[in-house]
Design an enzyme around this catalytic site. Structure first.
Site, mmCIF file in Angstrom:
data_model
loop_
_atom_site.group_PDB
_atom_site.id
_atom_site.type_symbol
_atom_site.label_atom_id
_atom_site.label_comp_id
_atom_site.label_asym_id
_atom_site.label_seq_id
_atom_site.Cartn_x
_atom_site.Cartn_y
_atom_site.Cartn_z
ATOM 1 N NE ARG A 122 -3.971 -0.934 0.211
ATOM 2 C CZ ARG A 122 -5.090 -1.278 0.826
ATOM 3 N NH1 ARG A 122 -5.085 -2.248 1.695
ATOM 4 N NH2 ARG A 122 -6.221 -0.656 0.604
ATOM 5 C CD GLN A 127 -2.069 6.326 -4.034
ATOM 6 O OE1 GLN A 127 -2.353 7.066 -4.966
ATOM 7 N NE2 GLN A 127 -1.893 6.758 -2.820
ATOM 8 C CG ASP A 130 -4.476 -0.540 -3.291
ATOM 9 O OD1 ASP A 130 -5.113 -1.590 -3.109
ATOM 10 O OD2 ASP A 130 -4.260 0.284 -2.387
ATOM 11 C CB SER A 133 -7.602 0.969 -2.862
ATOM 12 O OG SER A 133 -6.810 0.983 -1.720
ATOM 13 C CE1 TYR A 228 -4.594 -3.321 4.690
ATOM 14 C CE2 TYR A 228 -2.272 -3.916 4.563
ATOM 15 C CZ TYR A 228 -3.498 -3.723 3.950
ATOM 16 O OH TYR A 228 -3.621 -3.931 2.611
#
Ligand code: NAD
Length: 378
Positions: A122, A127, A130, A133, A228
């Protein structure tokens, strides 16, 4: 290198792993791309569209799998399909690696290099790859739309000659990607929104969306390097439930998204808490696939407790199959681009590469991911 993209086969799965736009990008990289017949049917993209990108369309799924150098898909494969792959094949998809020990062992036995979409780091550089997400974002939106449709009230305040209607009260528990989108969507619809997360950094994000952050004194809470949440202790969870109970009781809609990476989701909303809610209220448990945050929620079902309906629908992103597919396809396409070596016209796996150290699970007959290896005692 030959890339093969099989059609998703899980019941109820409407998403396609690769759109024609991504197929075109893969062809432009220099790959020989084949997709399975009907791959885009559920998102209304025809085989002809895929063919027009320079990809070929294959009827024989097993031949496609057997001959591929790279397989791209969305959900984890059935174990027999993992066994059909040839030695050295690179397989990229969600793998559910914390729960799929046999599948991982099969990948290792078949000498497949398996990359897990869940394990993509992450970081800002990753990004665009990802997929957790991109799919969670849609799930957050869809949870609110579902709740708005099912609730026996409306979300916005309305002042009319016939009276003033109070806005619905929405409580979001767990404010990661899905929770933030749920808050933003509920606010846009005019609801009064409260939210809670164990990570203190979230308070500012909740406020900036115009929602109220519920405070719970939990003492110290921890995060992993990836950002996390770490699991709470039993005492912390009990303290959390006590505060959550009050806020659930005064909410029309409760949306839960709380997850702890690699572990079963914490039970935060007990059945007693649901019983204290007003009949007609709606609960949506977005953590159902990892065990659920709501004690009485059932996988892919709606449960009614004292007139409160608890939705535990699985695979929410598939309900918006077109954007979900477009985003997943962009994620996986970006991943292939990131790993592509122009001189070698293909992907060359370097298990020491920092990015791959996060998401490569098996390589050359070994389970190489340290987190997964430790988790399964391999
Ligand atoms: P997730 O799906 O793992 O969990 C959802 C939320 O539940 C998290 O915010 C977590 O803190 C929360 N949670 C866990 N236990 C809880 C409990 N008992 N009560 C209430 N909430 C609880 O999270 P996610 O959406 O995948 O995001 C995880 C992290 O990764 C976040 O910090 C997010 O900002 C970060 N992130 C970073 C990037 C990036 O930089 N590229 C991209 C996406 C997410």
């Amino acid at each position: 290198m030959r890339i093969f993209v099989p059609k998703e086969t899980a019941p109820g799965e409407e998403r396609a792993p690769v759109t024609p736009e991504t197929a075109k990008k893969l062809v432009a990289l220099g790959a020989e791309v084949a997709v399975e017949t009907g791959i885009g049917a559920s998102i209304h993209r025809s085989d002809t569209e895929y063919k027009s990108t320079g990809a070929s369309v294959l009827d024989d799924r097993m031949a496609g799998l057997r001959e591929a150098d790279i397989v791209l898909r969305l959900r984890k494969p059935p174990i027999e399909e993992a066994a059909a792959l040839r030695e050295g094949c690179i397989h990229i998809s969600f793998l559910d690696p914390f729960n799929e020990r046999d599948l991982i062992e099969q990948f290792a036995a078949a000498k497949v290099s398996a990359i897990s979409m869940e394990m993509i780091p992450r970081t800002s550089i990753a990004q665009k790859m990802d997929a957790l997400s991109s799919q969670a974002n849609l799930a957050g939106y869809l949870a609110v739309v579902l709740a708005a449709e099912e609730l026996d009230r409306i979300f916005p305040m309305m002042t009319t000659p016939a009276g003033t209607i109070q806005p619905a009260r929405v409580f979001v528990i767990g404010v990661g990607v899905a929770g933030l989108q749920a808050i933003a969507t509920a606010k846009r619809l005019g609801a009064r929104v409260e939210a809670f997360d164990t990570r203190p950094a979230v308070e500012e994000q909740v406020r900036s969306l115009g929602a109220r952050f519920v405070k719970v004194d939990l003492g110290k809470t921890e995060e992993t390097e990836q950002g996390y949440a770490k699991a709470l202790t039993e005492e912390q969870l009990a303290a959390q439930r006590e505060v959550m109970a009050k806020h659930c009781a005064s909410s029309d809609v409760v949306i839960t998204t709380a997850q702890v990476f690699g572990r079963k989701a914490p039970v935060i909303v007990t059945t007693a808490m649901v019983q204290r809610m007003r009949p007609g209220s709606v609960v949506v448990d977005l953590a159902i696939e990892t065990g659920g945050n709501v004690e009485c929620a059932e996988f892919d079902k709606v449960v009614e407790v004292n007139g409160v309906r608890v939705f535990g629908y699985a695979n929410m992103p598939s309900r918006a199959a077109i954007p979900a597919s477009e985003m997943y396809s962009n994620n996986i396409g970006s991943l292939v681009e990131h790993l592509w070596n122009k001189e070698r016209s293909g992907i060359v796996i370097d298990p020491a590469d920092e990015f791959l150290r996060g998401c490569l699970i098996t390589h050359e007959g070994q389970v190489v991911n340290q987190i997964i290896k430790k988790h399964h005692n391999l």
